[in-house]
Design an enzyme around this catalytic site. Sequence first.
Site, short mmCIF file in Angstrom:
data_model
loop_
_atom_site.label_atom_id
_atom_site.label_comp_id
_atom_site.label_asym_id
_atom_site.label_seq_id
_atom_site.Cartn_x
_atom_site.Cartn_y
_atom_site.Cartn_z
CG ASN A 9 -1.73 1.22 1.41
OD1 ASN A 9 -1.78 2.06 0.51
ND2 ASN A 9 -2.39 1.35 2.55
CD1 TRP A 10 3.40 0.93 -2.82
CD2 TRP A 10 3.59 2.11 -4.72
NE1 TRP A 10 4.12 0.17 -3.71
CE2 TRP A 10 4.25 0.87 -4.88
CE3 TRP A 10 3.58 3.00 -5.79
CZ2 TRP A 10 4.90 0.51 -6.07
CZ3 TRP A 10 4.22 2.64 -6.98
CH2 TRP A 10 4.88 1.42 -7.11
CE LYS A 11 -0.18 3.15 4.84
NZ LYS A 11 -0.04 3.25 6.29
CG HIS A 94 -5.75 1.78 5.30
ND1 HIS A 94 -5.32 2.69 6.24
CD2 HIS A 94 -4.71 0.92 5.12
CE1 HIS A 94 -4.09 2.38 6.61
NE2 HIS A 94 -3.69 1.31 5.95
CD GLU A 96 -2.93 5.33 6.86
OE1 GLU A 96 -2.92 5.40 5.62
OE2 GLU A 96 -1.99 4.81 7.52
CD GLU A 166 -3.18 -2.54 7.30
OE1 GLU A 166 -2.14 -2.82 6.71
OE2 GLU A 166 -3.76 -1.44 7.17
N GLY A 172 2.72 2.31 10.93
CA GLY A 172 3.66 3.43 10.85
C GLY A 172 4.37 3.75 12.15
CB SER A 212 5.51 -1.66 12.06
OG SER A 212 5.09 -0.34 12.34
N GLY A 233 3.05 -1.10 4.31
CA GLY A 233 3.05 0.33 4.00
C GLY A 233 4.46 0.78 3.66
N GLY A 234 5.13 1.38 4.63
CA GLY A 234 6.44 2.01 4.40
C GLY A 234 7.44 1.15 3.65
P1 13P Z 1 3.22 0.47 7.68
O1 13P Z 1 3.74 -0.82 7.09
O2 13P Z 1 3.93 1.68 7.17
O3 13P Z 1 3.12 0.38 9.17
O4 13P Z 1 1.71 0.63 7.14
C1 13P Z 1 0.84 -0.45 7.23
C2 13P Z 1 -0.38 -0.13 6.48
O5 13P Z 1 -1.15 0.73 6.85
C3 13P Z 1 -0.63 -0.87 5.23
O6 13P Z 1 -1.91 -0.65 4.76
#
Ligand code: 13P
Length: 259
Positions: A9-11, A94, A96, A166, A172, A212, A233-234
């Site tokens: 997920n590149w957000k 998600h 977020e 999640e 994050g 994470s 994510g990251g």
């Molecule tokens: P991180 O891997 O950056 O913690 O993000 C997880 C995430 O929200 C994937 O959708």
Amino acid sequence: MRKFVIAGNWKMNKTLPQAVALASDMREGLRALEEIDVIICPPFLALAGVRDAVQETTIAVGAQNMHWEVEGAYTGEVSPRMVQDLCTHVIIGHSERRSHFGETDTMVNHKVVAAIAHGLTPIVCVGETDDENRAGKTQEVLDRQATQALAGLSAQQAAAAIVAYEPVWAIGTGRAASPAEANDTSGLVREVISRECGTPTAAAIRILYGGSINPGVWPDIIAQPEVDGGLVGGASLIADDFVSLANQTRAAHAASLGR
Ligand code: 13P
């Protein structure tokens, strides 16, 4: 046997040229991983470019969100029909989106239903906040989110969806869930799905862990029997890390075949 998944997920990161460059950097490393599902989810504006960059590979492309209506007066929204033209998967609900944009369980359900109606595989996110976790409400929250997200689907439709557990406190933060936490909580989600959609659906549906994930912690988490993959994510923004995570996922899948 459930086919393992690694999804990035590149957000809200990467311009179109940057996204195409990142997809191109990952392409070779992800090429020979047919045994698992590899999915990358760039921002909307980069979907077409990334799709073209991974053509003739088994890498799938997903969106990070969509509206549930097919078309209409919804300024700024993107419809399932538009997403369907460009990709095969879509992340729905998600945390977020729930926390920053007010997405409710009902909206999440509309989106899941619309995704399936348009032949898209939804990656449905559930997870408790830190406060809910500390208050001992994890099970209650996950039960509500999973039940409402999948409401109205046939057992077969639900089985084809992907669920991502999640925990919000792990996203994050650099504080991934422990392997045991990831396993036990994914197991709780599977029990809810079994109650709501039946045992065969619960046995077939893929449940991912997210929060994470990095190549240092991932082998121990993906080795857990209830965890069928990861939503990253990251680390999905770093080509070498994402390729490593995909390879670790493939190795865990091969090991699970013998268990
Ligand atoms: P991180 O891997 O950056 O913690 O993000 C997880 C995430 O929200 C994937 O959708």
